[in-house]
Design a protein around this motif. Sequence first.
Motif, PDB file in Angstrom:
ATOM      1  N   GLY A  39      -2.576  -1.887   5.984  1.00  0.00           N
ATOM      2  CA  GLY A  39      -1.923  -1.896   4.747  1.00  0.00           C
ATOM      3  C   GLY A  39      -2.566  -0.624   3.926  1.00  0.00           C
ATOM      4  O   GLY A  39      -3.692  -0.203   4.404  1.00  0.00           O
ATOM      5  N   ARG A  40      -2.022  -0.389   2.954  1.00  0.00           N
ATOM      6  CA  ARG A  40      -2.649   0.610   1.920  1.00  0.00           C
ATOM      7  C   ARG A  40      -4.033   0.167   1.214  1.00  0.00           C
ATOM      8  O   ARG A  40      -4.119  -0.792   1.188  1.00  0.00           O
ATOM      9  CB  ARG A  40      -1.695   1.068   0.821  1.00  0.00           C
ATOM     10  N   THR A  41      -4.536   1.154   1.235  1.00  0.00           N
ATOM     11  CA  THR A  41      -6.313   0.936   0.589  1.00  0.00           C
ATOM     12  C   THR A  41      -6.558   1.790  -0.584  1.00  0.00           C
ATOM     13  O   THR A  41      -5.850   3.021  -0.697  1.00  0.00           O
ATOM     14  CB  THR A  41      -7.307   1.242   1.680  1.00  0.00           C
ATOM     15  N   TRP A  42      -7.164   1.357  -1.633  1.00  0.00           N
ATOM     16  CA  TRP A  42      -7.438   2.390  -2.688  1.00  0.00           C
ATOM     17  C   TRP A  42      -8.639   2.054  -3.149  1.00  0.00           C
ATOM     18  O   TRP A  42      -9.222   0.859  -3.301  1.00  0.00           O
ATOM     19  CB  TRP A  42      -5.993   2.305  -3.584  1.00  0.00           C
ATOM     20  N   VAL A  43      -9.120   2.952  -4.066  1.00  0.00           N
ATOM     21  CA  VAL A  43     -10.398   3.073  -4.887  1.00  0.00           C
ATOM     22  C   VAL A  43     -10.180   3.800  -5.947  1.00  0.00           C
ATOM     23  O   VAL A  43      -9.595   4.886  -6.259  1.00  0.00           O
ATOM     24  CB  VAL A  43     -11.550   3.860  -4.065  1.00  0.00           C
ATOM     25  N   GLN A  44     -10.569   2.984  -7.253  1.00  0.00           N
ATOM     26  CA  GLN A  44     -10.154   3.612  -8.531  1.00  0.00           C
ATOM     27  C   GLN A  44     -11.364   4.715  -8.757  1.00  0.00           C
ATOM     28  O   GLN A  44     -12.540   4.525  -8.371  1.00  0.00           O
ATOM     29  CB  GLN A  44     -10.349   2.663  -9.532  1.00  0.00           C
ATOM     30  N   LEU A  45     -10.857   5.671  -9.396  1.00  0.00           N
ATOM     31  CA  LEU A  45     -11.845   6.975  -9.749  1.00  0.00           C
ATOM     32  C   LEU A  45     -11.755   7.059 -11.135  1.00  0.00           C
ATOM     33  O   LEU A  45     -10.852   6.553 -11.870  1.00  0.00           O
ATOM     34  CB  LEU A  45     -11.225   8.007  -9.107  1.00  0.00           C
ATOM     35  N   GLU A  46     -12.905   7.945 -11.646  1.00  0.00           N
ATOM     36  CA  GLU A  46     -12.943   8.128 -13.065  1.00  0.00           C
ATOM     37  C   GLU A  46     -11.993   9.508 -13.257  1.00  0.00           C
ATOM     38  O   GLU A  46     -12.382  10.294 -12.813  1.00  0.00           O
ATOM     39  CB  GLU A  46     -14.347   8.344 -13.462  1.00  0.00           C
ATOM     40  N   LEU A  55      -7.833   7.030  -5.481  1.00  0.00           N
ATOM     41  CA  LEU A  55      -8.000   7.467  -3.954  1.00  0.00           C
ATOM     42  C   LEU A  55      -7.011   6.581  -3.260  1.00  0.00           C
ATOM     43  O   LEU A  55      -7.517   5.371  -3.173  1.00  0.00           O
ATOM     44  CB  LEU A  55      -9.249   7.475  -3.704  1.00  0.00           C
ATOM     45  N   ILE A  56      -5.985   7.099  -2.510  1.00  0.00           N
ATOM     46  CA  ILE A  56      -5.179   6.021  -1.664  1.00  0.00           C
ATOM     47  C   ILE A  56      -5.086   6.288  -0.237  1.00  0.00           C
ATOM     48  O   ILE A  56      -4.612   7.286  -0.060  1.00  0.00           O
ATOM     49  CB  ILE A  56      -3.738   5.649  -2.339  1.00  0.00           C
ATOM     50  N   GLY A  57      -5.348   5.320   0.653  1.00  0.00           N
ATOM     51  CA  GLY A  57      -5.099   5.483   2.082  1.00  0.00           C
ATOM     52  C   GLY A  57      -3.700   4.915   2.179  1.00  0.00           C
ATOM     53  O   GLY A  57      -3.352   3.923   1.943  1.00  0.00           O
ATOM     54  N   TRP A  58      -3.065   5.371   3.263  1.00  0.00           N
ATOM     55  CA  TRP A  58      -1.678   5.082   3.667  1.00  0.00           C
ATOM     56  C   TRP A  58      -1.830   5.007   5.255  1.00  0.00           C
ATOM     57  O   TRP A  58      -1.640   6.134   6.172  1.00  0.00           O
ATOM     58  CB  TRP A  58      -0.699   6.381   3.471  1.00  0.00           C
ATOM     59  N   PRO A  59      -1.675   3.851   5.770  1.00  0.00           N
ATOM     60  CA  PRO A  59      -1.412   3.773   7.239  1.00  0.00           C
ATOM     61  C   PRO A  59      -0.106   4.517   7.696  1.00  0.00           C
ATOM     62  O   PRO A  59       0.732   4.666   6.816  1.00  0.00           O
ATOM     63  CB  PRO A  59      -1.268   2.255   7.633  1.00  0.00           C
ATOM     64  N   PRO A  60       0.101   4.729   9.018  1.00  0.00           N
ATOM     65  CA  PRO A  60       1.212   5.154   9.441  1.00  0.00           C
ATOM     66  C   PRO A  60       2.608   4.146   8.995  1.00  0.00           C
ATOM     67  O   PRO A  60       2.413   2.853   9.124  1.00  0.00           O
ATOM     68  CB  PRO A  60       1.178   5.073  10.965  1.00  0.00           C
ATOM     69  N   GLY A  61       3.337   4.644   8.609  1.00  0.00           N
ATOM     70  CA  GLY A  61       4.603   3.921   8.395  1.00  0.00           C
ATOM     71  C   GLY A  61       4.570   3.195   7.088  1.00  0.00           C
ATOM     72  O   GLY A  61       5.549   2.409   6.623  1.00  0.00           O
ATOM     73  N   THR A  62       3.688   3.320   6.048  1.00  0.00           N
ATOM     74  CA  THR A  62       3.661   2.813   4.879  1.00  0.00           C
ATOM     75  C   THR A  62       4.587   3.599   3.982  1.00  0.00           C
ATOM     76  O   THR A  62       4.424   4.695   3.770  1.00  0.00           O
ATOM     77  CB  THR A  62       2.360   2.292   4.430  1.00  0.00           C
ATOM     78  N   GLY A  63       4.979   2.979   2.587  1.00  0.00           N
ATOM     79  CA  GLY A  63       5.305   3.584   1.472  1.00  0.00           C
ATOM     80  C   GLY A  63       5.475   2.501   0.128  1.00  0.00           C
ATOM     81  O   GLY A  63       4.944   1.478   0.136  1.00  0.00           O
TER      82      GLY A  63
END
Length: 172
Positions: A39-46, A55-63
């Motif tokens: 699944g998608r992962t994310w980290v909040q930035l300032e 900052l968002i990570g997108w595995p193959p096939g996600t939207g």
Amino acid sequence: MSSAADDASGPTAAELLDFVRRVACDASTVASLPLDPEGRTWVQLEGPGGSEAWLIGWPPGTGTGWHDHADSVGAFITAAGTLKELSLAARLPTDGWRTLELTEGIDRSRELTTGQGRAFGRHHVHEVLNESDTEHAVSVHAYYPPLPRIRRYSRNGALLRLEQVERPEDWQ
């Protein structure tokens, strides 16, 4: 009476795009994002000037599914991999509807490879996808004012339907 979206002291969409470009060029920040194959992962930035940034990570096939960011302007850039953005090149009514029939010729599609991004205005309806079968993508996003709500839509051909309105308290 003015809304937060009318606040001239906040960053513009162009300034947000400059910010996401700088972050995307910071290899250590991009590499710090934990990637999950499920699944998608994310980290909040300032973000700059009181903006919200991720900052968002997108595995193959996600939207994301079709959505908008309501009264916020924003920008995003692909920091690694390739993302596809589907969008509508039309101003939609902002409130008071549940279903709209879209006219021909308003669909837009852009492929955003590493280093490519875009800024957008208020009420920009789009869907972002990682269509790769094998490669993660990473992106940087920024919004001002911080997201007051996200409207989620379903789409069946030319029919766009408002399905849900999410507010920040829904994301906690």
